[in-house]
Design a protein around this motif. Structure first.
Motif, short mmCIF file in Angstrom:
data_model
loop_
_atom_site.label_atom_id
_atom_site.label_comp_id
_atom_site.label_asym_id
_atom_site.label_seq_id
_atom_site.Cartn_x
_atom_site.Cartn_y
_atom_site.Cartn_z
N ALA A 229 32.23 14.18 11.73
CA ALA A 229 30.98 14.20 12.50
C ALA A 229 31.02 15.46 13.34
O ALA A 229 31.69 15.51 14.37
N CYS A 230 30.34 16.50 12.88
CA CYS A 230 30.44 17.82 13.48
C CYS A 230 29.08 18.26 14.02
O CYS A 230 28.09 18.26 13.28
N ALA B 6 24.82 10.09 21.09
CA ALA B 6 24.97 8.72 20.61
C ALA B 6 25.18 8.69 19.10
O ALA B 6 26.02 7.93 18.60
N LEU B 7 24.45 9.53 18.36
CA LEU B 7 24.64 9.58 16.92
C LEU B 7 26.03 10.10 16.57
O LEU B 7 26.70 9.56 15.68
N TYR C 228 18.89 6.07 14.20
CA TYR C 228 18.65 7.05 15.25
C TYR C 228 17.44 7.92 14.90
O TYR C 228 17.04 8.00 13.73
N PRO C 229 16.86 8.61 15.91
CA PRO C 229 15.68 9.45 15.64
C PRO C 229 16.04 10.76 14.95
O PRO C 229 15.97 11.85 15.54
N ALA D 248 32.74 6.64 14.92
CA ALA D 248 33.29 5.29 14.95
C ALA D 248 33.11 4.56 13.63
O ALA D 248 33.74 3.51 13.41
N ALA D 249 32.29 5.09 12.74
CA ALA D 249 31.97 4.38 11.49
C ALA D 249 33.04 4.62 10.43
O ALA D 249 33.33 5.77 10.10
#
Length: 349
Positions: free
Chosen positions: A328-329, A314-315, A216-217, A321-322
C-alpha cells in the motif's frame, strides 16, 4: 514435463508482449464505433474493460487478456495469466463471475504440461469466486494462455481510469519491477528466491485490494500492466484532463528488479512504453534505473487508485491491514492540468 522450459518458447514474456499503447492507438484509429447509450465504456476509452448497462443497478464488465509464458512452471504460468485477466474486472470495481479459456499450444507440447497450465488458470478463477465455462484453443508454435472474463458491477459505483480529480491522492498496491524480474529470470541472472517472489506477486489476485477500495471514495482506478506505471498514469491523466505528480520514492521497488535495471537487463516492452509516454513525462533528476522501473511492463501488477484526499490515510491503513494486499504505497497526487506535460516525477531526496 519438468524438461519443458516454457519461457524459452516465447520471444517476449507476459505483458511485455503487448502491442505498445502508441501503436495500438494507430491500429484502432478510424475504426467505426457504433453508439449505444448502454455501452458505458468501450474500446475508444482506453480503459481496462468494457461495461454494458443491463439495469439501473447492474452492468456487465467484460475483458480479454492472454500472453506468452512468463514462468517455466506450467501451473504457475496458468495462474499468473488468469490473475492478470481477472485484474481488469477488479480495476473497474467489479466482481468476476464467468470466464472462458483462450489457449494456443504447440502440437508437440506434452498433455501433462497443457493440463497444468489449465489447472493453474482454473484454480485462480475459483479463488476469485468465478467459474470457467469453456473456451477456445488452437495450435501455435508459441504457447499463449489467458481468459475472457465477465463480471458484474453497479453502474452507479463503477470505476474507470478517467475519473481522477485535482487533489486526489494516488495509491498503488504491489511492489514494482515485475517486468525486470522476468527479464532477469529469462536470462538466468536471478536467485531462485527472487524468481519465486516475482511469481508469487504475479499470482496474487487484486481481489483483496478491490474489496477494500470499494468502501472508500475512490474516483478512478486502473490496474498497472503492460504499459507500465507511466503509460497507465498517462492514460489516467489524459482521460480525466489532469496532470499527475508521482513520487518515485513512494513506490516499493523490488530490490532484485532495481539491480536488473541498473545492469540494463530490461524487457523489450519497456522501450515501447518509454516511446509512448516520455514526451508527456517530466523526469526531473530521477535516476535512469528508477525511471526504467516506472516504464517497466508489469504482468499482473497492482491497482492504481485516485482517492479523495480526506480519505487517503484511512484507505492506506485499511489496505495495509488487509490480508492479500502485497503493498500500500502513497505514490503521488493529481492536480489541475496546466498544459504541456501530463506526468511530473518528483526528485528523490
Amino acid at each position: 514435463m519438468a524438461d519443458v522450459q516454457l519461457t524459452k518458447l516465447a520471444e517476449c514474456a507476459g505483458c511485455g508482449a503487448k502491442v505498445g499503447a502508441g501503436e495500438l492507438a494507430k491500429l484502432l484509429a478510424g475504426l467505426p464505433v457504433n453508439r449505444d447509450p448502454r455501452l458505458l465504456v468501450g474500446f475508444d476509452r482506453s480503459d481496462d474493460a468494457a461495461v454494458y448497462q443491463i439495469s439501473e443497478e447492474l452492468a456487465l464488465v467484460q475483458t480479454v487478456d492472454f500472453f506468452p509464458p512468463v514462468a517455466d512452471d506450467p501451473y504457475v504460468y496458468g495462474a499468473i495469466a488468469a490473475a492478470n485477466a481477472l485484474s481488469d474486472i477488479y480495476a473497474m470495481g467489479g466482481e468476476p463471475k464467468l470466464a472462458l479459456n483462450v489457449m494456443a499450444v504447440p502440437r508437440d507440447m506434452p498433455r501433462e504440461t497443457v493440463h497444468e497450465i489449465l489447472r493453474g488458470g482454473y484454480e485462480k478463477v475459483y479463488e476469485a469466486g468465478a467459474l470457467i465455462a469453456g473456451g477456445h484453443s488452437i495450435y501455435d508454435p508459441e504457447p499463449k494462455y489467458g481468459l475472457t472474463v465477465t463480471g458484474f458491477v453497479d453502474p452507479r459505483k463503477m470505476l474507470t481510469n478517467a475519473g481522477t480529480r485535482p487533489g486526489d491522492v494516488l495509491i498503488y498496491t504491489k511492489p514494482l519491477g515485475i517486468g525486470a524480474l522476468t527479464a532477469g529470470a529469462k536470462a538466468g541472472l536471478l536467485a531462485p528466491e527472487d524468481v519465486r517472489r516475482g511469481e508469487q506477486l504475479m499470482m496474487t489476485l487484486n481481489r483483496a485490494a478491490r474489496d477494500v477500495m470499494v468502501q472508500y471514495p475512490v474516483h478512478a482506478c486502473t490496474d498497472v500492466t503492460g504499459f507500465g506505471v507511466l503509460g497507465h498514469a498517462l492514460e489516467m491523466a489524459q482521460g480525466s484532463n489532469t496532470e499527475l505528480h508521482l513520487d518515485p520514492a513512494g513506490f516499493e521497488m523490488i530490490p532484485a528488479a532495481l539491480e536488473m535495471a541498473r545492469m540494463g537487463v530490461l524487457p523489450e516492452g519497456l522501450y515501447r512504453n518509454r516511446h509512448f509516454a516520455e514526451a508527456q513525462v517530466q523526469p526531473g533528476r530521477v535516476p535512469l534505473a528508477i525511471q526504467d522501473l516506472l516504464y517497466d511492463p508489469q504482468t499482473s501488477g497492482g491497482l492504481m487508485m485516485a482517492v479523495d484526499p480526506d480519505a487517503a490515510d484511512a484507505l492506506m491503513a485499511a489496505l495495509r491491514a488487509a490480508p492479500g494486499v502485497p503493498a500500500a504505497c502513497r505514490v503521488g497526487r493529481a492536480e489541475t492540468y496546466r498544459g504541456g506535460a501530463r506526468i511530473f516525477l518528483e526528485d528523490i531526496p
